[in-house]
Each structure stands twice: as C-alpha cells, then as structure tokens.
Design an enzyme around this catalytic site. Sequence first.
Site, PDB file in Angstrom:
ATOM      1  N   GLY A 158       5.273  -6.692   4.566  1.00  0.00           N
ATOM      2  CA  GLY A 158       4.730  -5.429   4.076  1.00  0.00           C
ATOM      3  C   GLY A 158       3.387  -5.016   4.636  1.00  0.00           C
TER       4      GLY A 158
ATOM      5  N   ASP B  69      -0.174  -6.234   1.126  1.00  0.00           N
ATOM      6  CA  ASP B  69       0.056  -4.790   0.990  1.00  0.00           C
ATOM      7  C   ASP B  69      -0.290  -4.281  -0.405  1.00  0.00           C
ATOM      8  OD1 ASP B  69       2.182  -6.169  -0.149  1.00  0.00           O
ATOM      9  OD2 ASP B  69       3.766  -5.120   0.925  1.00  0.00           O
TER      10      ASP B  69
ATOM     11  N   ASP C  39       0.499  -6.463  -7.431  1.00  0.00           N
ATOM     12  CA  ASP C  39       1.265  -5.922  -8.552  1.00  0.00           C
ATOM     13  C   ASP C  39       1.062  -6.872  -9.737  1.00  0.00           C
ATOM     14  OD1 ASP C  39       3.406  -5.065 -10.212  1.00  0.00           O
ATOM     15  OD2 ASP C  39       4.514  -4.312  -8.529  1.00  0.00           O
TER      16      ASP C  39
ATOM     17  N   LYS D 250      -2.005  -2.238  -8.323  1.00  0.00           N
ATOM     18  CA  LYS D 250      -1.316  -1.689  -9.488  1.00  0.00           C
ATOM     19  C   LYS D 250      -1.779  -2.522 -10.679  1.00  0.00           C
ATOM     20  CE  LYS D 250       3.228  -0.804  -8.370  1.00  0.00           C
ATOM     21  NZ  LYS D 250       4.681  -1.141  -8.439  1.00  0.00           N
TER      22      LYS D 250
ATOM     23  N   PHE E 208       7.022   2.433  -8.492  1.00  0.00           N
ATOM     24  CA  PHE E 208       7.455   1.657  -7.336  1.00  0.00           C
ATOM     25  C   PHE E 208       7.265   2.528  -6.109  1.00  0.00           C
ATOM     26  CE2 PHE E 208      10.045  -0.436  -4.215  1.00  0.00           C
ATOM     27  CZ  PHE E 208       9.730  -1.763  -4.452  1.00  0.00           C
ATOM     28  N   VAL E 209       6.432   2.031  -5.191  1.00  0.00           N
ATOM     29  CA  VAL E 209       6.057   2.848  -4.035  1.00  0.00           C
ATOM     30  C   VAL E 209       6.620   2.271  -2.734  1.00  0.00           C
ATOM     31  CG1 VAL E 209       3.968   3.799  -5.075  1.00  0.00           C
ATOM     32  CG2 VAL E 209       3.830   1.621  -3.849  1.00  0.00           C
TER      33      VAL E 209
ATOM     34  N   ASP F 186       8.546  -1.505   1.477  1.00  0.00           N
ATOM     35  CA  ASP F 186       9.974  -1.207   1.600  1.00  0.00           C
ATOM     36  C   ASP F 186      10.721  -1.210   0.283  1.00  0.00           C
ATOM     37  OD1 ASP F 186       9.837  -4.095   1.165  1.00  0.00           O
ATOM     38  OD2 ASP F 186      11.966  -4.069   1.657  1.00  0.00           O
TER      39      ASP F 186
ATOM     40  N   ARG G 112       9.721   1.444   5.496  1.00  0.00           N
ATOM     41  CA  ARG G 112       8.468   0.869   5.995  1.00  0.00           C
ATOM     42  C   ARG G 112       7.786   1.800   6.999  1.00  0.00           C
ATOM     43  NH1 ARG G 112       8.171  -4.476   4.252  1.00  0.00           N
ATOM     44  NH2 ARG G 112      10.104  -5.667   4.293  1.00  0.00           N
TER      45      ARG G 112
END
Length: 225
Positions: A62, A117, A120, A148, A169-170, A176, A182
């Site tokens: 990512g 990346d 979370d 997040k 959810f991004v 991805d 991506r």
Amino acid sequence: MSQRAPPAPARSNARVPERWRKEVERILITEDQIARRVRQMSREIERDFAGREMAVVSLLNGTVMFLADLIRHLSVPLRLDFIGVSSYRLGTESADLVFTKELRLDVRGRDVLLVDDILDTGKTLSRVLDKVRALRPRRIKTCVLLNKAARRVEDVKTDYVGFEIPDFFVVGYGLDFGERYRNLPFVGVLHPRVYQTACPRIDSAETKKVKGRGNARSTISPLSR
Ligand code: XMP
C-alpha cells in the site's frame, strides 16, 4: 524536536472522474492536496534526520505511491528496504497478519523511518514495530499517510501523519480493495456497492448493522495490503 505542521483534515469538493463514479463515492483527498502535504512531511523528516543516515523501512504494497513521492523529496542519504505484510481480511476488516517479505537491511544501531499507508486499528503497525524493535535500531520514527483514529485498538505512536480521516474504507494512491484502485491519483471513499458485488450474501447482513454510515464494512475476501 522541531516544529511540525499538524495533520491535514481530509476535505475536498472535487468531483470523482466519470470513469470511477460507479465505484468511488467521493474524493476525500485530491492529488494536489496529497502532493502538498507529502512535500511538507518530507521537509519535517529531513529536519529531524539531519546529519544521520536513515534506514527507510516501508510496508508492502500500500505504500508504493506515498513512499515514492516521500523519498524523492528527501535529500538526506538513506537506505531502503521493505517488509511484506498480508492480511486475510473480513471484507474491509483486517484479520490475521502474515509476513510475506522479511527485512533484509541491517538496521541495528540505525535511525529507522517506518512508513505505512494507513493507521487503522493499529494492529499491523504494532506487530511490525515489535519486529523492527527486536533488531535493535538506534531509534524508530513512524510515518503514515492516513490516520483513522476512530478505529484504533492498539496504542501506536505516530511521528508523522499526513491526513486525519473519518471512518470510511478508502482506496487510491496505493490503497486497494481486492488489489484494485491502487493507481487512482487521489484518495477516495469506496462505494458500498463494490462490497455488495464482491460478496452479496454477507453484505446484506452486514450492511444492516452499519446502515446510515454510508460506508459498510462487510464481505469476506482475501486481500493483500
Ligand atoms: P490496521 O487495522 O492493522 O490496518 O491498522 C492496517 C492495514 O490495513 C489496511 N487498511 C486499509 N486499506 N483502505 C485500504 O485500502 C482502508 O480504509 C484501510 N484501512 C486499513 C492497510 O493496508 C493498512 O496498512
């Protein structure tokens, strides 16, 4: 420690390009906003690591775009290596972690910048931090593009954060869903219909639970990072 610009809030009125409109609900962070913030982060990192040779350790896959942009603006000497982590997720939830590539670079006694990346729940970075700490670097600084915070489970220290984002959810800019998206130059919110298409049976149960949130966490699929 040097003065740092606070993480930027993710906000944009940019329209999703026609090509992606069915899958991406909205753009959270534009290409220009990312470029500006990443340059700012590079400057901060450069200041903090001045006079030291850095070892940049980046998590696959990512970070691909973020890392490339971040390090091209760093004019300090650095070595680069990757750790591969893969998680079988419950749809958009991360589950068990599997290391798919071990670090080859010797980081003992070095100044490490650990790049990911998105932070979370914090489970991934926490596991990776333990692993890198065991290699006895001189110090470790963590750098993530997105945070997040609402979903945090593990207490993970972040030194450089690009953007604070809400609980969606991004995808895009390296992130991805099922290895897709991506290549988007922006960070966008994935449309719930993408999960519904991926796994309709599970999704119908799950979407009930999250009704009204606008971005469901559902479906079971093996996703790499
Ligand atoms: P945790 O929960 O362990 O998550 O902090 C870390 C990894 O899970 C992936 N992740 C996402 N990927 N959109 C994505 O494309 C998201 O919103 C998202 N949230 C977590 C990501 O690989 C991250 O490193």
